[in-house]
Design a protein around this motif. Structure first.
Motif, PDB file in Angstrom:
ATOM      1  N   GLU A 137       0.815  -1.215   0.000  1.00  0.00           N
ATOM      2  CA  GLU A 137       0.000   0.000   0.000  1.00  0.00           C
ATOM      3  C   GLU A 137       0.849   1.266   0.000  1.00  0.00           C
ATOM      4  O   GLU A 137       0.444   2.290  -0.530  1.00  0.00           O
ATOM      5  CB  GLU A 137      -0.965   0.028   1.205  1.00  0.00           C
ATOM      6  CG  GLU A 137      -2.126  -0.944   1.095  1.00  0.00           C
ATOM      7  CD  GLU A 137      -1.793  -2.337   1.616  1.00  0.00           C
ATOM      8  OE1 GLU A 137      -0.612  -2.601   1.986  1.00  0.00           O
ATOM      9  OE2 GLU A 137      -2.708  -3.171   1.647  1.00  0.00           O
ATOM     10  N   GLU A 138       2.026   1.210   0.557  1.00  0.00           N
ATOM     11  CA  GLU A 138       2.947   2.347   0.604  1.00  0.00           C
ATOM     12  C   GLU A 138       3.799   2.434  -0.668  1.00  0.00           C
ATOM     13  O   GLU A 138       4.019   3.521  -1.204  1.00  0.00           O
ATOM     14  CB  GLU A 138       3.853   2.178   1.833  1.00  0.00           C
ATOM     15  CG  GLU A 138       4.936   3.189   1.979  1.00  0.00           C
ATOM     16  CD  GLU A 138       5.866   2.839   3.147  1.00  0.00           C
ATOM     17  OE1 GLU A 138       7.030   3.264   3.076  1.00  0.00           O
ATOM     18  OE2 GLU A 138       5.444   2.152   4.099  1.00  0.00           O
ATOM     19  N   GLU A 139       4.265   1.301  -1.146  1.00  0.00           N
ATOM     20  CA  GLU A 139       5.227   1.285  -2.250  1.00  0.00           C
ATOM     21  C   GLU A 139       4.597   1.442  -3.636  1.00  0.00           C
ATOM     22  O   GLU A 139       5.201   2.068  -4.509  1.00  0.00           O
ATOM     23  CB  GLU A 139       6.054  -0.006  -2.209  1.00  0.00           C
ATOM     24  CG  GLU A 139       6.955  -0.115  -1.002  1.00  0.00           C
ATOM     25  CD  GLU A 139       8.078   0.913  -0.975  1.00  0.00           C
ATOM     26  OE1 GLU A 139       8.416   1.492  -2.024  1.00  0.00           O
ATOM     27  OE2 GLU A 139       8.631   1.139   0.113  1.00  0.00           O
ATOM     28  N   VAL A 140       3.425   0.883  -3.862  1.00  0.00           N
ATOM     29  CA  VAL A 140       2.826   0.961  -5.197  1.00  0.00           C
ATOM     30  C   VAL A 140       2.576   2.410  -5.623  1.00  0.00           C
ATOM     31  O   VAL A 140       2.950   2.784  -6.739  1.00  0.00           O
ATOM     32  CB  VAL A 140       1.556   0.082  -5.302  1.00  0.00           C
ATOM     33  CG1 VAL A 140       0.818   0.339  -6.617  1.00  0.00           C
ATOM     34  CG2 VAL A 140       1.927  -1.387  -5.195  1.00  0.00           C
ATOM     35  N   PRO A 141       1.987   3.256  -4.781  1.00  0.00           N
ATOM     36  CA  PRO A 141       1.831   4.655  -5.212  1.00  0.00           C
ATOM     37  C   PRO A 141       3.173   5.333  -5.508  1.00  0.00           C
ATOM     38  O   PRO A 141       3.292   6.075  -6.490  1.00  0.00           O
ATOM     39  CB  PRO A 141       1.123   5.330  -4.037  1.00  0.00           C
ATOM     40  CG  PRO A 141       0.426   4.224  -3.336  1.00  0.00           C
ATOM     41  CD  PRO A 141       1.317   3.019  -3.505  1.00  0.00           C
ATOM     42  N   LYS A 142       4.198   5.073  -4.702  1.00  0.00           N
ATOM     43  CA  LYS A 142       5.523   5.660  -4.950  1.00  0.00           C
ATOM     44  C   LYS A 142       6.043   5.257  -6.321  1.00  0.00           C
ATOM     45  O   LYS A 142       6.567   6.080  -7.069  1.00  0.00           O
ATOM     46  CB  LYS A 142       6.535   5.202  -3.887  1.00  0.00           C
ATOM     47  CG  LYS A 142       6.402   5.838  -2.548  1.00  0.00           C
ATOM     48  CD  LYS A 142       7.545   5.309  -1.677  1.00  0.00           C
ATOM     49  CE  LYS A 142       7.315   5.530  -0.224  1.00  0.00           C
ATOM     50  NZ  LYS A 142       8.378   4.915   0.585  1.00  0.00           N
ATOM     51  N   LEU A 143       5.925   3.976  -6.637  1.00  0.00           N
ATOM     52  CA  LEU A 143       6.391   3.493  -7.933  1.00  0.00           C
ATOM     53  C   LEU A 143       5.610   4.138  -9.074  1.00  0.00           C
ATOM     54  O   LEU A 143       6.188   4.551 -10.083  1.00  0.00           O
ATOM     55  CB  LEU A 143       6.291   1.966  -8.003  1.00  0.00           C
ATOM     56  CG  LEU A 143       7.194   1.175  -7.070  1.00  0.00           C
ATOM     57  CD1 LEU A 143       6.827  -0.311  -7.085  1.00  0.00           C
ATOM     58  CD2 LEU A 143       8.662   1.366  -7.426  1.00  0.00           C
TER      59      LEU A 143
END
Length: 171
Positions: A137-143
């Motif tokens: 949930e944290e990493e997908v938006p960043k990517l």
């Protein structure tokens, strides 16, 4: 956790992103299953030909984030940029290896935004890496947000390789 749960998480993430940010660049999201993996894919329509029946990702350039059975075992959420069958893209004259090298040369300043990144692949995979799956949930938006500047590189490379239409003018 079932694949459907990951598809749901990808869909919720895609829905929660700033749509205007991606629309302004012509980037579109797709969430689905491919080769037994839950996948979130981002691409521009200009980066692909009409896909052959049953092969939605062929003959195109796309960014994807996916969960596989292997990834689950190793707590890894993978991401990459694929460039499949570039010579078949109608509007462009592309040599796959040259395109991949040109992309990797321009990627340098952005590499810091991509955890566990590798470009040590053939021309079909421009770059690939992974993040911890339990931080999905944290990493997908960043990517996803980190992809927009990379999309500009792809656009520039394609523009440089656009087929020239000969126009003959008669006086």
């Amino acid at each position: 956790m079932q694949m459907a749960d990951y598809l749901d998480k990808f869909q919720k993430t895609a829905t929660g992103l700033n749509k205007h940010y991606f629309d302004s660049a012509g980037l579109h999201f797709k969430v689905g299953e491919w080769l037994g993996c839950a996948v979130l894919k981002i691409q521009k329509p200009s980066w692909c030909n009409k896909p052959p029946e049953g092969k939605p990702f062929e003959r195109s350039i796309f960014f994807s984030i996916w969960v596989s059975a292997e990834g689950i075992q190793h707590n890894r959420l993978y991401y990459n940029i694929h460039a499949l069958k570039l010579r078949e893209l109608n509007q462009y004259k592309i040599q796959s290896r040259e395109f991949a090298q040109a992309f990797r040369n321009r990627l340098g300043p952005y590499a810091i935004n991509w955890p566990n990144l590798s470009t040590n692949y053939g021309p079909l995979t421009l770059m690939q890496g992974w993040v911890e799956l339990d931080k999905l949930e944290e990493e997908v938006p960043k990517l996803c947000y980190s992809f927009k500047p990379i999309a500009i590189i792809i656009d520039e490379l394609l523009t440089e390789r656009k087929k020239q239409i000969l126009s003959i003018s008669y006086f």
